[in-house]
Scaffold this motif. Structure first.
Motif, PDB file in Angstrom:
ATOM      1  N   SER A 129      77.864 -45.387 -64.820  1.00 24.91           N
ATOM      2  CA  SER A 129      77.596 -44.787 -66.125  1.00 24.91           C
ATOM      3  C   SER A 129      76.356 -45.435 -66.713  1.00 24.91           C
ATOM      4  O   SER A 129      76.194 -46.659 -66.609  1.00 24.91           O
ATOM      5  N   PRO A 130      75.459 -44.657 -67.348  1.00 23.39           N
ATOM      6  CA  PRO A 130      74.262 -45.253 -67.936  1.00 23.39           C
ATOM      7  C   PRO A 130      74.565 -46.310 -68.997  1.00 23.39           C
ATOM      8  O   PRO A 130      73.697 -47.127 -69.313  1.00 23.39           O
ATOM      9  N   HIS A 131      75.781 -46.291 -69.537  1.00 23.63           N
ATOM     10  CA  HIS A 131      76.123 -47.304 -70.546  1.00 23.63           C
ATOM     11  C   HIS A 131      76.342 -48.678 -69.928  1.00 23.63           C
ATOM     12  O   HIS A 131      76.192 -49.694 -70.600  1.00 23.63           O
ATOM     13  N   LEU A 132      76.706 -48.706 -68.638  1.00 24.38           N
ATOM     14  CA  LEU A 132      77.078 -49.976 -68.009  1.00 24.38           C
ATOM     15  C   LEU A 132      75.841 -50.743 -67.541  1.00 24.38           C
ATOM     16  O   LEU A 132      75.744 -51.192 -66.402  1.00 24.38           O
ATOM     17  N   SER A 133      74.895 -50.921 -68.437  1.00 23.86           N
ATOM     18  CA  SER A 133      73.634 -51.558 -68.065  1.00 23.86           C
ATOM     19  C   SER A 133      73.802 -53.031 -67.724  1.00 23.86           C
ATOM     20  O   SER A 133      72.927 -53.636 -67.117  1.00 23.86           O
TER      21      SER A 133
END
Length: 464
Positions: free
Chosen positions: A441-445
């Motif tokens: 997920s792009p949030h899990l940077s």
């Protein structure tokens, strides 16, 4: 207290039942009237099982997984250069009321209940390690809360194990063994505690204490303190998932990091029900939670004044923990030596208070949960906060690259950004991750943030 048994946390699992099996572990342990002899061989493959434990791991992207089963035998196992075929063992997991097979990937003997990550693992010992595929759909050890794992796994040997010369080492049988306990390296070394502040608000926490301090609590050695702030998904009453949902705390306590940078690691957890006080008064910025957090940190430092290096207090947070990091830095700008906020958001108007604090921030450009520019609840994301820091007088060194680069390339880019920062006398660094490159997920940077030795080395090099 250094180790917290998993059974303390997962005691509700005693009634879990899977497919019909018969456990031999308890009977074997009861018959063992003397300690097993390391040099005493088993006869004709008869080697009683003493206990069976699950081995779990906190991973950067897939959270907490059951990655192996460790079977302890009464006698030493020496394969004499041979290998155990994965098909010799069958493993079933009963999780959430559903029983399904786990995929066995490799099996080897070992001297302790530990996974051997070498390409050619194993050595003679009284344990057999049955590794499992972490990509199995039922590999997870937790959802919102820890899953009931005590006696949830059954392991059966379905084929004889022999040496290359054909000598029988372990005989197959009709009975399966169930796991006695759950072992999570590093996480098990965090003591569990709670703190009630002067207003009566309570925060649970986990604490890692450096080995040198535990060996000699009277030492005058002073250690850094790393405070980790979890994300919104870990708000709970289990005092566990702030350690196991992401590798934010574990990364600072793992043995290789503690050898380089021994430190206290304090990992509090926000309790349920989720605090809400205004559109952005959530989680770590909730007034009651933040007041308790500040008092917890101050009290810990005071109680350990002999051993905490007050010039090396570090604040680390992801997602809403990143929001909490920016907020706490602005509230207590004289306390922290450096900070690592990831995928956070904050109040741009307070950035002028923290221009002196070394910060290495990172964020995915395409983050849909905490947008890179807009942030949440009317408060901007990391890109806008970095601009506000620049406007307030801080030099910001910026870099952008893919978040799915191999570790060596990822760290090389970080190293180059750090050289740029030093050349321009900048103590604020900002890494952006190109759209479409953050796995899962792009949030899990943050998946690579805490695996990045360049960033963590930088953090421990900072001092007030």
């Amino acid at each position: 207290m250094r180790s917290i048994p998993r059974r303390t946390v997962l005691a509700v699992t005693a009634g879990v039942v899977a497919a019909p099996t018969v456990s031999t572990a308890t009977a074997a342990a009861a018959d063992a009237t003397t300690a097993p002899s390391e040099g005493r061989p088993a006869v004709s493959g008869l080697n009683p099982v003493l206990r069976t434990d699950l081995l779990t791991r906190v991973t950067p992207r897939n959270n907490w997984l059951v990655t192996a089963v460790a079977i302890q035998y009464a006698h030493r196992i020496d394969l004499r250069g041979g290998a155990v075929p994965p098909a010799a063992f069958q493993v079933q997991a009963t999780v959430g009321g559903r029983t399904a097979a786990r995929t066995v990937t490799r099996v080897y003997s070992n001297a302790s209940a530990e996974v051997d990550d070498r390409s050619h693992p194993g050595r003679p010992g009284d344990h057999l390690i049955v590794e499992l595929d972490p990509n199995d759909s039922n590999a997870r050890a937790a959802g919102t809360d820890p899953l009931p794992l005590d006696r949830a796994y059954s392991v059966r040997q379905v084929a004889d194990v022999r040496t290359p010369e054909g000598e029988l080492i372990l005989r197959a049988g009709p009975f399966a063994n169930r796991n006695d306990d759950v072992i999570t390296p590093v996480v098990d070394d965090f003591a569990a505690g709670s703190f009630t502040d002067s207003a009566g608000s309570e925060l649970d926490f986990r604490l890692y204490q450096p080995a040198g301090f535990l060996r000699n609590p009277q030492t005058r050695t002073r250690y850094p303190l790393v405070v980790t702030l979890h994300g919104g998904g870990e708000v709970a009453d289990n005092n566990m998932t702030q350690l196991t949902s992401n590798r934010i705390a574990v990364t600072f306590a793992k043995p290789e990091r503690q050898r380089r940078n021994p430190a206290f690691v304090l990992s509090p957890q926000i309790p349920l029900p989720r605090p809400m006080d205004g559109p952005d008064g959530t989680d770590w910025t909730d007034p009651k939670v933040q007041a308790a957090l500040i008092e917890l940190i101050d009290t810990f430092v005071r109680e350990h004044s002999r051993n905490v290096d007050t010039d090396r207090l570090y604040l680390v947070g992801l997602s809403s923990g990143g929001r909490g990091t920016y907020s706490l830095l602005a509230k207590r700008p004289e306390v922290f030596a450096a900070a690592l906020p990831t995928a956070g958001w904050g109040d741009a108007a307070t950035m002028d208070r923290i221009t002196h604090i070394p910060i290495w921030a990172d964020h995915s450009v395409d983050d849909p949960v905490v947008p890179y520019r807009e942030g949440r609840f009317g408060n901007p994301g990391t890109w806008t906060l970095m601009n506000a820091l620049e406007t307030a007088g801080a030099r910001v060194s910026r870099g952008e690259w893919a978040n799915d680069l191999p570790k060596a390339q990822f760290e090389a880019r970080s190293r180059a950004l750090l050289r740029q920062a030093r050349a321009t006398r900048s103590h604020v660094l900002f890494t952006s991750y190109t759209a479409g490159t953050t796995p899962v997920s792009p949030h899990l940077s943050w998946a690579q943030t805490y695996e990045n030795d360049v960033v963590i080395d930088w953090l421990f090099a900072q001092s007030r």
